[in-house]
Design an enzyme around this catalytic site. Structure first.
Site, PDB file in Angstrom:
ATOM      1  N   LYS A  84      27.142  20.315  93.921  1.00  0.00           N
ATOM      2  CA  LYS A  84      25.883  19.988  93.219  1.00  0.00           C
ATOM      3  C   LYS A  84      25.999  18.610  92.561  1.00  0.00           C
ATOM      4  O   LYS A  84      25.078  18.148  91.902  1.00  0.00           O
ATOM      5  CB  LYS A  84      25.582  21.019  92.123  1.00  0.00           C
ATOM      6  CG  LYS A  84      25.092  22.360  92.602  1.00  0.00           C
ATOM      7  CD  LYS A  84      24.333  23.118  91.494  1.00  0.00           C
ATOM      8  CE  LYS A  84      25.211  23.815  90.521  1.00  0.00           C
ATOM      9  NZ  LYS A  84      24.469  24.713  89.604  1.00  0.00           N
ATOM     10  N   LYS A  93      27.918  18.094  90.091  1.00  0.00           N
ATOM     11  CA  LYS A  93      28.090  18.340  88.649  1.00  0.00           C
ATOM     12  C   LYS A  93      29.561  18.668  88.388  1.00  0.00           C
ATOM     13  O   LYS A  93      30.191  19.361  89.171  1.00  0.00           O
ATOM     14  CB  LYS A  93      27.262  19.563  88.201  1.00  0.00           C
ATOM     15  CG  LYS A  93      25.777  19.339  88.088  1.00  0.00           C
ATOM     16  CD  LYS A  93      25.070  20.637  87.638  1.00  0.00           C
ATOM     17  CE  LYS A  93      24.541  20.505  86.233  1.00  0.00           C
ATOM     18  NZ  LYS A  93      23.622  21.581  85.849  1.00  0.00           N
TER      19      LYS A  93
HETATM   20  N1  C2G Z   1      17.632  25.546  81.098  1.00  0.00           N
HETATM   21  C1  C2G Z   1      16.568  25.628  80.195  1.00  0.00           C
HETATM   22  N2  C2G Z   1      16.482  24.730  79.199  1.00  0.00           N
HETATM   23  C2  C2G Z   1      17.417  23.742  79.056  1.00  0.00           C
HETATM   24  C3  C2G Z   1      18.495  23.668  79.964  1.00  0.00           C
HETATM   25  C4  C2G Z   1      18.586  24.585  80.989  1.00  0.00           C
HETATM   26  O1  C2G Z   1      15.698  26.523  80.309  1.00  0.00           O
HETATM   27  N3  C2G Z   1      17.277  22.843  78.040  1.00  0.00           N
HETATM   28  C5  C2G Z   1      17.695  26.538  82.177  1.00  0.00           C
HETATM   29  C6  C2G Z   1      17.597  25.902  83.563  1.00  0.00           C
HETATM   30  O2  C2G Z   1      16.233  25.672  83.900  1.00  0.00           O
HETATM   31  C7  C2G Z   1      18.250  26.959  84.442  1.00  0.00           C
HETATM   32  C8  C2G Z   1      19.308  27.572  83.509  1.00  0.00           C
HETATM   33  O3  C2G Z   1      18.945  27.195  82.162  1.00  0.00           O
HETATM   34  O4  C2G Z   1      17.299  27.968  84.779  1.00  0.00           O
HETATM   35  C9  C2G Z   1      20.707  27.058  83.804  1.00  0.00           C
HETATM   36  O5  C2G Z   1      20.654  25.647  83.748  1.00  0.00           O
HETATM   37  P1  C2G Z   1      21.899  24.829  84.368  1.00  0.00           P
HETATM   38  O6  C2G Z   1      23.161  25.405  83.868  1.00  0.00           O
HETATM   39  O7  C2G Z   1      21.620  23.366  84.197  1.00  0.00           O
HETATM   40  O8  C2G Z   1      21.808  25.246  85.902  1.00  0.00           O
HETATM   41  P2  C2G Z   1      21.467  24.300  87.150  1.00  0.00           P
HETATM   42  O9  C2G Z   1      22.434  23.179  87.203  1.00  0.00           O
HETATM   43  O10 C2G Z   1      20.023  24.020  87.067  1.00  0.00           O
HETATM   44  O11 C2G Z   1      21.843  25.243  88.401  1.00  0.00           O
HETATM   45  O12 C2G Z   1      21.090  27.704  92.376  1.00  0.00           O
HETATM   46  C10 C2G Z   1      20.508  27.200  91.184  1.00  0.00           C
HETATM   47  C11 C2G Z   1      21.480  26.332  90.423  1.00  0.00           C
HETATM   48  O13 C2G Z   1      22.733  26.972  90.262  1.00  0.00           O
HETATM   49  C12 C2G Z   1      20.898  25.992  89.052  1.00  0.00           C
END
Ligand code: C2G
Length: 132
Positions: free
Chosen positions: A44, A46
């Site tokens: 990803k 990340k």
């Molecule tokens: N999230 C949120 N508010 C934030 C940060 C994150 O609502 N300020 C939500 C994101 O929208 C997501 C969840 O928290 O639904 C997890 O966010 P991340 O850990 O950044 O996950 P991500 O990198 O988006 O990975 O297959 C899907 C991916 O694995 C998603």
């Protein structure tokens, strides 16, 4: 029992994550969190501050989370929905539309992302404080 699933890295766990998990659980009775592995995060683009084991440990301490499974690839969602008999798939709306293909398998719900907080922002703030 209504079963819900959501996916993510959940690095440097913060208020935005907790709000998402709380609202995801409110969509049903059992919440599965598919947690991105360190290897999948690399694909990803990340690099999480905390390891999969540490992130899993923290998620399992949250009252809204009933089961944590590994997220190893983009392609496991349909199988997960079938394997865990999922009724509702939930993601933050920064992903709005990206997972609509799951609508033939379960309900798809995008929840408003919590503004002005992110793992990256927290990490940068901590790094700046260390330098000061
Ligand atoms: N999230 C949120 N508010 C934030 C940060 C994150 O609502 N300020 C939500 C994101 O929208 C997501 C969840 O928290 O639904 C997890 O966010 P991340 O850990 O950044 O996950 P991500 O990198 O988006 O990975 O297959 C899907 C991916 O694995 C998603």
């Amino acid at each position: 029992m209504k079963r819900v699933i959501t996916y993510g890295t959940f690095d440097t766990l913060h208020h935005g994550h907790i709000r998402l998990l709380r609202r995801a659980k409110a969509e049903g009775d059992f919440l599965v969190v598919a947690l991105s592995t360190d290897e999948f995060n690399a694909t990803k683009g990340k690099s999480a501050e905390f390891s999969f084991a540490e992130r899993k440990y923290d998620l399992e301490a949250i009252r809204y989370v009933d089961l944590v499974i590994p997220e190893n690839s983009w392609d496991q969602k349909v199988k997960d929905v079938q394997l865990f008999d999922i009724d509702t798939f939930v993601m933050g709306d920064d992903w709005k539309g990206d997972f609509d293909f799951l609508k033939e398998h379960c309900e798809v719900v995008y929840l408003e992302r919590t503004p002005s907080i992110s793992s990256t922002q927290i990490r940068n703030t901590m790094k700046n404080k260390e330098k000061a």
